[in-house]
Design an enzyme around this catalytic site. Sequence first.
Site, PDB file in Angstrom:
ATOM      1  N   CYS A 198       5.859  25.765 -46.022  1.00  0.00           N
ATOM      2  CA  CYS A 198       6.475  24.591 -44.410  1.00  0.00           C
ATOM      3  C   CYS A 198       5.495  23.891 -44.417  1.00  0.00           C
ATOM      4  CB  CYS A 198       6.732  25.879 -43.122  1.00  0.00           C
ATOM      5  SG  CYS A 198       7.091  24.462 -41.948  1.00  0.00           S
ATOM      6  N   GLU A 233      16.825  14.786 -48.784  1.00  0.00           N
ATOM      7  CA  GLU A 233      16.164  14.485 -47.929  1.00  0.00           C
ATOM      8  C   GLU A 233      15.545  12.873 -48.653  1.00  0.00           C
ATOM      9  OE1 GLU A 233      15.328  17.849 -44.480  1.00  0.00           O
ATOM     10  OE2 GLU A 233      14.403  18.199 -46.372  1.00  0.00           O
ATOM     11  N   HIS A 251      24.308   8.688 -19.788  1.00  0.00           N
ATOM     12  CA  HIS A 251      24.812   6.745 -20.558  1.00  0.00           C
ATOM     13  C   HIS A 251      24.140   6.257 -20.702  1.00  0.00           C
ATOM     14  CE1 HIS A 251      27.993   4.145 -21.498  1.00  0.00           C
ATOM     15  NE2 HIS A 251      27.744   3.933 -20.902  1.00  0.00           N
TER      16      HIS A 251
HETATM   17  C1  LIG Z   1      11.585  20.572 -49.827  1.00  0.00           C
HETATM   18  C2  LIG Z   1      10.916  21.186 -48.118  1.00  0.00           C
HETATM   19  C3  LIG Z   1      11.383  21.191 -47.335  1.00  0.00           C
HETATM   20  C4  LIG Z   1      11.820  21.696 -46.308  1.00  0.00           C
HETATM   21  N1  LIG Z   1      12.082  21.873 -45.248  1.00  0.00           N
HETATM   22  C5  LIG Z   1      12.198  22.117 -43.813  1.00  0.00           C
HETATM   23  C6  LIG Z   1      12.501  21.915 -43.111  1.00  0.00           C
HETATM   24  O1  LIG Z   1      12.462  20.889 -42.666  1.00  0.00           O
HETATM   25  N2  LIG Z   1      13.081  23.077 -42.164  1.00  0.00           N
HETATM   26  C7  LIG Z   1      12.978  24.417 -42.120  1.00  0.00           C
HETATM   27  O2  LIG Z   1      13.632  25.304 -40.984  1.00  0.00           O
HETATM   28  N3  LIG Z   1      12.689  25.234 -43.157  1.00  0.00           N
HETATM   29  C8  LIG Z   1      12.517  23.991 -43.924  1.00  0.00           C
HETATM   30  N4  LIG Z   1      11.841  24.219 -45.599  1.00  0.00           N
HETATM   31  C9  LIG Z   1      11.604  25.509 -46.058  1.00  0.00           C
HETATM   32  C10 LIG Z   1      10.724  26.030 -45.163  1.00  0.00           C
HETATM   33  O3  LIG Z   1       9.142  25.827 -46.013  1.00  0.00           O
HETATM   34  C11 LIG Z   1      10.564  28.504 -45.629  1.00  0.00           C
HETATM   35  O4  LIG Z   1      12.177  28.962 -45.000  1.00  0.00           O
HETATM   36  C12 LIG Z   1       9.066  28.646 -44.692  1.00  0.00           C
HETATM   37  O5  LIG Z   1       7.937  28.213 -45.513  1.00  0.00           O
HETATM   38  C13 LIG Z   1       9.961  30.114 -45.507  1.00  0.00           C
HETATM   39  O6  LIG Z   1       8.309  30.573 -44.631  1.00  0.00           O
HETATM   40  P1  LIG Z   1       8.396  32.777 -45.657  1.00  0.00           P
HETATM   41  O7  LIG Z   1       6.984  32.550 -45.109  1.00  0.00           O
HETATM   42  O8  LIG Z   1       8.915  33.305 -45.733  1.00  0.00           O
HETATM   43  O9  LIG Z   1       7.409  31.473 -47.311  1.00  0.00           O
HETATM   44  P2  LIG Z   1       5.895  30.377 -47.184  1.00  0.00           P
HETATM   45  O10 LIG Z   1       5.872  29.866 -46.605  1.00  0.00           O
HETATM   46  O11 LIG Z   1       6.467  30.347 -48.841  1.00  0.00           O
HETATM   47  O12 LIG Z   1       5.613  31.213 -47.775  1.00  0.00           O
HETATM   48  C14 LIG Z   1       4.629  32.266 -48.738  1.00  0.00           C
HETATM   49  C15 LIG Z   1       3.438  32.351 -49.530  1.00  0.00           C
HETATM   50  O13 LIG Z   1       3.707  33.417 -49.950  1.00  0.00           O
HETATM   51  C16 LIG Z   1       2.002  33.354 -51.130  1.00  0.00           C
HETATM   52  N5  LIG Z   1       2.193  34.430 -52.553  1.00  0.00           N
HETATM   53  C17 LIG Z   1       3.308  34.187 -53.039  1.00  0.00           C
HETATM   54  N6  LIG Z   1       2.675  35.386 -53.752  1.00  0.00           N
HETATM   55  C18 LIG Z   1       1.805  35.737 -53.422  1.00  0.00           C
HETATM   56  C19 LIG Z   1       1.006  36.719 -53.636  1.00  0.00           C
HETATM   57  N7  LIG Z   1       1.654  38.034 -54.694  1.00  0.00           N
HETATM   58  N8  LIG Z   1       0.039  37.634 -53.340  1.00  0.00           N
HETATM   59  C20 LIG Z   1       0.061  36.943 -51.927  1.00  0.00           C
HETATM   60  N9  LIG Z   1       0.621  35.126 -51.892  1.00  0.00           N
HETATM   61  C21 LIG Z   1       1.816  35.464 -52.235  1.00  0.00           C
HETATM   62  C22 LIG Z   1       2.458  31.894 -51.613  1.00  0.00           C
HETATM   63  O14 LIG Z   1       1.834  30.870 -52.338  1.00  0.00           O
HETATM   64  C23 LIG Z   1       3.365  31.407 -50.033  1.00  0.00           C
HETATM   65  O15 LIG Z   1       2.050  30.455 -48.969  1.00  0.00           O
HETATM   66  C24 LIG Z   1      11.348  23.642 -46.684  1.00  0.00           C
HETATM   67  C25 LIG Z   1      11.023  23.760 -47.401  1.00  0.00           C
HETATM   68  C26 LIG Z   1      10.915  23.096 -48.472  1.00  0.00           C
HETATM   69  C27 LIG Z   1      10.597  23.212 -50.076  1.00  0.00           C
END
Ligand SMILES: Cc1cc2nc3c(=O)[nH]c(=O)nc-3n(C[C@H](O)[C@H](O)[C@H](O)COP(=O)(O)OP(=O)(O)OC[C@H]3O[C@@H](n4cnc5c(N)ncnc54)[C@H](O)[C@@H]3O)c2cc1C
Length: 459
Positions: free
Chosen positions: A43, A181, A435
């Site tokens: 994100c 987007e 409004h």
């Molecule tokens: C282009 C784009 C636009 C988006 N826009 C929006 C939006 O407008 N609004 C919204 O709500 N969501 C949006 N999203 C979705 C949002 O980014 C994700 O839902 C959110 O980041 C999920 O969070 P997370 O913690 O699950 O994973 P992530 O934020 O993906 O974090 C996972 C982390 O784990 C790390 N990792 C992976 N495997 C390992 C490992 N084995 N060891 C150590 N580290 C590891 C990765 O490097 C990463 O940093 C967007 C996504 C994209 C791709």
Amino acid sequence: MARYAFDLFTIGAGSGGVAGSRRAGSHGARVGIAEAVRIGGTCVLRGCVPKKLLVYGAEFADAFEDAAGFGWSVGQRRFDWARLIAAKNKELDRLHGIYVNLLTSAHVAIFDGHARLVDPHTVEIAGKHYTAANIMIATGARPVMPEFPGAEHVISSDDALDLKALPKRVLIVGGSYIAVEFAGIFGTLGSQVTIAIRADRLLRGFDHDIRSALMEEMTTRGIEIRARTQVVRVDKKGHGLVATTLDGGEIAVDAILYAIGRHPTTGNLGLEKIGVRLKERGAIAVDAASRTEVPHIYAIGDVTDRLNLTPVAIAEGRAIAETLFNNNPTVVDHLNVPTAVFSQPPVGTVGLSEEVAREEVGAIDVYRTRFRPMKGTLSGRHERTMMKLVVDRKTDRVLGCHMVGRDAPEIIQGLGIALQCGATKRQFDRTIGIHPTAAEEFVTLRDKVPEPKAEIAAD
Ligand SMILES: Cc1cc2nc3c(=O)[nH]c(=O)nc-3n(C[C@H](O)[C@H](O)[C@H](O)COP(=O)(O)OP(=O)(O)OC[C@H]3O[C@@H](n4cnc5c(N)ncnc54)[C@H](O)[C@@H]3O)c2cc1C
């Protein structure tokens, strides 16, 4: 001596992992977190934040155009993509620093590197082992890329955020929110944009009126949408690229962006060996409390492929910290989560689409309006706003609010609260509007849309 080195070890420092770890640390737990790439995650570094900064950058083009109708003479305009990207990257560095500080001030120990589980209580990073009573997997998801001749020439959304130059012609493959987007960003900045989708319409899963209204608006803005089109190979020709489609057609462009979906990051985590079950596409199977089949191992956010949104990942991470370390068992409610698409124009939506409401509830009433916003009268912009309410006929409860138009994400966030409170159509009607706004239409919708004669097609 404690049996384990940590009370909680988190794998992945993105939205969910950071939020859950901080909350656990603030409750006094001993927490470790591993990050393979850069603290902040999708994100902050490759998703919501950089994308929205580029959307802001692009929208100035519309503002300059619209200004003339309001008496402004705007001088010569020049846009510098490299400057926007540099400014965006500076901001991402700042945010990365803030995330590191947030973790350290909550006494969370940070480990750089890829982490994997070697047994149900032991994480390995760069050959070193760390034990933990509880594990939280928050490894997110990655873009799915095609496998065909010339696939090495196409880019993902990660790459699109750091292109060296604005492509003159760009092909975007996929109908996801990320695809539309980027189409909005590139199109508004002046690129010639073509979208290729396998289906008939963009944004699968969204209300059908959102899908058709957005497609119409995007087409009016000059974006070419090629339905039922599948790219089968890509060739480099001179400085450009040529995409060949299944029917033998060719699309010549300067860049090809694939936005056909994302798969959970579960490779090389050692999960299968310790009994953590994976679902289709590699997502981790969890219960409502984000618990895997190994009771002290949790998984949150995109890696579970439930509702892949930042605020959901954050809420899931915090819920685990509350449950484990604050004696406050918390389960995240995945119903009525508002969401937006920062397309041109943007989309905001909360609750059930008309299609799902018809299937799940049966008797519903639909209210809809489509109008030219006031600003368009002087600017001359031919953009129309669509607003829609889906109402349970029996209980009068509003089941869904949908909008395509300026400020839709800001408006729908407020309506999300109304839906959480179980608001009825009558309560919407009793609310006095502000409004003149577009939002007031949501409290003045009177005419029901006639029942559809045929079933609404979903693809
Ligand atoms: C282009 C784009 C636009 C988006 N826009 C929006 C939006 O407008 N609004 C919204 O709500 N969501 C949006 N999203 C979705 C949002 O980014 C994700 O839902 C959110 O980041 C999920 O969070 P997370 O913690 O699950 O994973 P992530 O934020 O993906 O974090 C996972 C982390 O784990 C790390 N990792 C992976 N495997 C390992 C490992 N084995 N060891 C150590 N580290 C590891 C990765 O490097 C990463 O940093 C967007 C996504 C994209 C791709």
